[in-house]
Design a protein around this motif. Structure first.
Motif, mmCIF file in Angstrom:
data_model
loop_
_atom_site.group_PDB
_atom_site.id
_atom_site.type_symbol
_atom_site.label_atom_id
_atom_site.label_comp_id
_atom_site.label_asym_id
_atom_site.label_seq_id
_atom_site.Cartn_x
_atom_site.Cartn_y
_atom_site.Cartn_z
ATOM 1 N N ALA A 145 49.736 -22.958 24.878
ATOM 2 C CA ALA A 145 49.527 -24.435 24.470
ATOM 3 C C ALA A 145 50.723 -25.129 25.361
ATOM 4 C CB ALA A 145 49.821 -24.737 23.201
ATOM 5 N N LEU A 146 51.704 -24.562 25.476
ATOM 6 C CA LEU A 146 52.666 -25.377 26.291
ATOM 7 C C LEU A 146 52.495 -25.121 27.835
ATOM 8 C CD1 LEU A 146 56.018 -23.793 24.372
ATOM 9 C CD2 LEU A 146 54.824 -26.268 24.176
ATOM 10 N N LEU A 147 51.939 -24.060 28.189
ATOM 11 C CA LEU A 147 51.625 -23.693 29.427
ATOM 12 C C LEU A 147 50.539 -24.869 30.176
ATOM 13 C CD1 LEU A 147 51.865 -22.246 32.182
ATOM 14 C CD2 LEU A 147 49.985 -20.759 31.521
ATOM 15 N N PHE A 148 49.562 -24.969 29.342
ATOM 16 C CA PHE A 148 48.552 -25.826 29.525
ATOM 17 C C PHE A 148 48.668 -27.340 29.115
ATOM 18 C CE2 PHE A 148 46.463 -21.766 30.152
ATOM 19 C CZ PHE A 148 45.578 -22.060 31.002
ATOM 20 N N LEU A 207 48.716 -28.740 26.216
ATOM 21 C CA LEU A 207 47.588 -29.260 25.497
ATOM 22 C C LEU A 207 47.894 -30.453 24.715
ATOM 23 C CD1 LEU A 207 45.918 -25.612 24.018
ATOM 24 C CD2 LEU A 207 45.242 -27.075 25.997
ATOM 25 N N PRO A 208 47.107 -31.287 24.334
ATOM 26 C CA PRO A 208 47.337 -32.132 23.452
ATOM 27 C C PRO A 208 47.797 -31.799 22.024
ATOM 28 C CG PRO A 208 45.215 -32.741 24.653
ATOM 29 C CD PRO A 208 45.638 -31.448 25.146
ATOM 30 N N LEU A 257 39.780 -22.815 29.275
ATOM 31 C CA LEU A 257 40.540 -21.964 30.021
ATOM 32 C C LEU A 257 41.670 -21.329 29.016
ATOM 33 C CD1 LEU A 257 40.963 -20.181 32.595
ATOM 34 C CD2 LEU A 257 42.538 -21.992 33.192
ATOM 35 N N ALA A 258 42.326 -22.159 28.267
ATOM 36 C CA ALA A 258 43.226 -21.551 27.347
ATOM 37 C C ALA A 258 42.713 -20.872 26.215
ATOM 38 C CB ALA A 258 44.097 -22.754 26.661
ATOM 39 N N CYS A 259 41.836 -20.893 25.788
ATOM 40 C CA CYS A 259 41.035 -20.103 24.869
ATOM 41 C C CYS A 259 40.475 -18.743 25.325
ATOM 42 C CB CYS A 259 40.057 -21.019 24.330
ATOM 43 S SG CYS A 259 40.290 -22.141 23.051
#
Length: 292
Positions: free
Chosen positions: A60-63, A65-66, A203-205
């Motif tokens: 979540a932090l890398l991408f 994410l909102p 991509l995160a998922c």
């Protein structure tokens, strides 16, 4: 109306029938073995509750994410394994008794861990906490779909072993057909969501799914657990109960955006788990090393 009928009645019924079929291949001794060698259970639980939330937080932090999507990913990570994990493990020649044990324990454990992880996630990403009641009703549904049919199947096997042996191949074929139906239904229901949100969270998922299954397989292998147990743990922590996560996002938190990661993940995991199951089933059977 038709998609609602499929997801609320037909698919749970089909899953229940398959779990009954899996029960036909299990005996009390399978569960005694799991209890006798608890390392696999402890490993699966530690990975599920102690490792995966940190992996989800890192992604979540890398991408970047909102906040609402980040909370949705954390909610997914806190959710226990789904019923289809048992089916995939069966197809991949995993230890189904271990899967059922982990699903049952994880489902009860998440009554405590899920509200805590979700509250911390809401505080971290949105700056405010929110009381999240334990999902007791959903846990009862998990028991109804998984544990009860398996118990019935095991009873039938004890009373009619020849019939149980004859049903093994038809149940395996039915399992594949139901998984195909699940994939089609998931695509049909989540199509609009996928088109809207896939670029933001897809991509995160996908990476979270691959990391979950990869860690779930590599850690038990590194601990010298039997390969069948490694397959079971990989499936258990790689196939999350997306339905539970979506239910909490929509009906408890009242936030449709938070349900998006679970919807996207639930679709992707069918394909990645099928690929992993195909790879695992084709590998030569491991020479059994007694677990310690």
């Amino acid at each position: 109306m038709q998609s609602t009928l499929i997801t609320t009645l037909l698919l749970p019924l089909a899953l229940g029938v398959i779990m009954l079929g899996l029960g036909l291949g299990l005996t009390i001794d399978d569960f005694r073995r799991v209890a006798r060698y608890p390392r696999a259970v402890i490993t699966g639980l530690l990975l599920q509750t102690g490792v995966l939330p940190w992996v989800a937080l890192g992604l979540a932090l890398l991408f970047r994410l909102p906040p609402e999507l980040a909370v949705g990913l954390m909610l997914l990570a806190a959710s226990p394994g789904g019923a289809t994990a048992n089916i995939y493990s069966h197809l991949a020649r995993g230890d189904v008794a271990l899967n059922i044990t982990l699903t049952a324990i994880n489902s009860v454990l998440c009554l405590v861990t899920l509200p805590v992880i979700l509250d911390l996630s809401l505080r971290f990403f949105l700056g405010e906490g929110q009381y999240v009641p334990p999902p007791v009703q959903k846990i009862i549904e998990v028991a109804a779909i998984i544990i009860l049919p398996v118990a019935i199947g095991m009873t039938v096997r004890a009373l009619a072993p020849a019939f149980a042996a004859r049903m093994e191949k038809p149940i395996r074929v039915l399992s594949v057909l139901v998984l195909v139906l699940l994939i089609v239904a998931a695509v049909a229901q989540a199509w609009e969501t996928l088109l809207t949100w896939f670029a933001a969270v897809g991509l995160a998922c996908l990476l979270f799914n691959l990391a979950s299954m990869g860690i779930g397989y590599a850690a038990p292998v590194g601990l010298k657990l039997p390969r069948r147990q490694a397959i079971a743990i990989a499936m258990e922590i790689g196939i999350h109960n997306g339905t539970l996560a979506i239910f909490i996002a929509l009906n408890v938190l009242g936030n449709a955006t938070m349900s998006v990661p679970a919807a996207v993940y639930s679709l992707l995991m069918f394909f990645t788990a099928a690929a992993f199951a195909g790879w695992a089933a084709r590998r030569p059977a491991e020479m059994a090393a007694q677990p310690g």
